[in-house]
Design a protein around this motif. Structure first.
Motif, PDB file in Angstrom:
ATOM      1  N   MET F   1       0.767  -1.223   0.000  1.00 11.18           N
ATOM      2  CA  MET F   1       0.000   0.000   0.000  1.00 11.18           C
ATOM      3  C   MET F   1       0.805   1.284   0.000  1.00 11.18           C
ATOM      4  SD  MET F   1      -2.395  -1.612   2.754  1.00 11.18           S
ATOM      5  CE  MET F   1      -1.605  -3.212   2.634  1.00 11.18           C
ATOM      6  N   PRO F   2       2.083   1.188   0.317  1.00 13.81           N
ATOM      7  CA  PRO F   2       2.815   2.461   0.345  1.00 13.81           C
ATOM      8  C   PRO F   2       2.863   3.105  -1.032  1.00 13.81           C
ATOM      9  CG  PRO F   2       4.060   0.738   1.434  1.00 13.81           C
ATOM     10  CD  PRO F   2       2.934   0.069   0.703  1.00 13.81           C
ATOM     11  N   LEU F   3       2.762   4.433  -1.018  1.00 13.96           N
ATOM     12  CA  LEU F   3       2.910   5.234  -2.233  1.00 13.96           C
ATOM     13  C   LEU F   3       4.163   6.061  -2.060  1.00 13.96           C
ATOM     14  CD1 LEU F   3      -0.709   6.675  -2.368  1.00 13.96           C
ATOM     15  CD2 LEU F   3       0.100   4.495  -3.261  1.00 13.96           C
ATOM     16  N   ILE F   4       5.050   5.980  -3.007  1.00 10.52           N
ATOM     17  CA  ILE F   4       6.288   6.749  -2.898  1.00 10.52           C
ATOM     18  C   ILE F   4       6.361   7.708  -4.086  1.00 10.52           C
ATOM     19  CG2 ILE F   4       8.797   6.649  -2.856  1.00 10.52           C
ATOM     20  CD1 ILE F   4       6.795   3.584  -1.878  1.00 10.52           C
ATOM     21  N   ARG F  35       3.287  -5.394   0.846  1.00 10.35           N
ATOM     22  CA  ARG F  35       3.075  -6.345  -0.225  1.00 10.35           C
ATOM     23  C   ARG F  35       3.602  -5.720  -1.515  1.00 10.35           C
ATOM     24  NH1 ARG F  35      -1.450  -7.626  -2.990  1.00 10.35           N
ATOM     25  NH2 ARG F  35      -2.484  -5.853  -2.045  1.00 10.35           N
ATOM     26  N   ARG F  36       4.462  -6.431  -2.225  1.00 15.06           N
ATOM     27  CA  ARG F  36       5.116  -5.869  -3.417  1.00 15.06           C
ATOM     28  C   ARG F  36       4.124  -5.316  -4.431  1.00 15.06           C
ATOM     29  NH1 ARG F  36       9.849  -5.807  -6.360  1.00 15.06           N
ATOM     30  NH2 ARG F  36      10.935  -6.645  -4.558  1.00 15.06           N
ATOM     31  N   GLU F  37       3.090  -6.050  -4.731  1.00 10.21           N
ATOM     32  CA  GLU F  37       2.149  -5.640  -5.781  1.00 10.21           C
ATOM     33  C   GLU F  37       1.422  -4.350  -5.417  1.00 10.21           C
ATOM     34  OE1 GLU F  37       3.150  -8.924  -4.568  1.00 10.21           O
ATOM     35  OE2 GLU F  37       1.008  -9.075  -4.136  1.00 10.21           O
ATOM     36  N   ALA F  38       1.398  -4.024  -4.122  1.00 19.48           N
ATOM     37  CA  ALA F  38       0.629  -2.856  -3.683  1.00 19.48           C
ATOM     38  C   ALA F  38       1.468  -1.583  -3.591  1.00 19.48           C
ATOM     39  CB  ALA F  38      -0.003  -3.153  -2.315  1.00 19.48           C
ATOM     40  N   ILE F  39       2.737  -1.696  -3.953  1.00 14.45           N
ATOM     41  CA  ILE F  39       3.618  -0.533  -3.829  1.00 14.45           C
ATOM     42  C   ILE F  39       3.655   0.242  -5.144  1.00 14.45           C
ATOM     43  CG2 ILE F  39       5.998   0.215  -3.418  1.00 14.45           C
ATOM     44  CD1 ILE F  39       6.274  -2.469  -1.770  1.00 14.45           C
ATOM     45  N   VAL F  40       3.448   1.545  -5.041  1.00 19.01           N
ATOM     46  CA  VAL F  40       3.464   2.401  -6.229  1.00 19.01           C
ATOM     47  C   VAL F  40       4.565   3.450  -6.069  1.00 19.01           C
ATOM     48  CG1 VAL F  40       2.183   4.115  -7.575  1.00 19.01           C
ATOM     49  CG2 VAL F  40       1.010   2.082  -6.704  1.00 19.01           C
TER      50      VAL F  40
END
Lengths: 63, 63, 63, 63, 63, 63
Positions: F1-4, F35-40
């Protein structure tokens, strides 16, 4: 000069933030050629009721 | 129409924010020709553990 | 350490940005006690079709 | 893939955020053709002393 | 007063942005009780090489 | 879920962005348990006339 803003759910420890800040800074130095002193990393922490994916708040997914 | 977002460490007083908001708004009116009523200034305040420069959290620099 | 992000319509000149950056930086030094060298101002410029107020794109208001 | 960040005053209920997140997500699916699972909505809530329009903090307008 | 920033891939038409801005504004009026004139929606459009999910740039996924 | 969100000067190559996105994503997986897929990761690139530090535009420092 790069500014990196990390938006994530609350609950990470100071030590986790320390490691994240260090590794992101290392990345920007090594891959982007940025000057270390000029790199800023900020953490914006949101609660589970302030973060939604797929149209659903995290607080509802947790149920 | 300009939106100005100020990210800074926690701890400034209301009066400091008041003066900052006024002066930034004045600047946008006088230098950018923006309409005063349309200018928005927001403050995002972060703790010393959520702000790093040079790869080091502010909380660690303070030590 | 303050980071100031200015989102505004395209079309300001370099000289306008220069003055805005200087005055905002002065403001943060004088009112927030920030260290001048640590203040970053960025401009995010959007087109009239990428900015809406009151539910209406600027490009439509201009008509 | 769209990321939608909503900056607003504190005080909305969880149910209000739930409805806002759902409707914004629906909008991005229906109007932008985005994949529902890939849409993220975050809420950044600021206090009345951290939000100014027209150069005046909300806390001062409320007076 | 709410500010809504939409970060998405380039390529949406003006008409898509028009509809998105209108519907998000309607949502904030109806669900958050915001004043229509005070709602701002901005679009930040990024290219496929400036957007990654799961650690992979969109330009690489497209291959 | 993190947004960078990475704000930096224009001019990095696709390959630099690819490596930065991968390493930041790895960092968030390994240090934050995301979770890798949730990182933007998104890159906002600004010109030298849209970035100031210490009250001075980069374009002026370059002189």
């Amino acid at each position: 000069m790069p500014l990196i803003q990390v938006t994530m759910l609350q609950g990470r420890t100071i030590d986790q933030k320390r490691k994240i800040a260090t590794r992101i800074t290392d990345t920007m130095v090594e891959e982007a050629g940025a000057r270390r002193e000029a790199i800023v990393v900020t953490f914006i922490e949101v609660s589970k009721e302030s973060y939604a994916s797929g149209g659903e708040l995290m607080i509802d997914k947790a149920k």
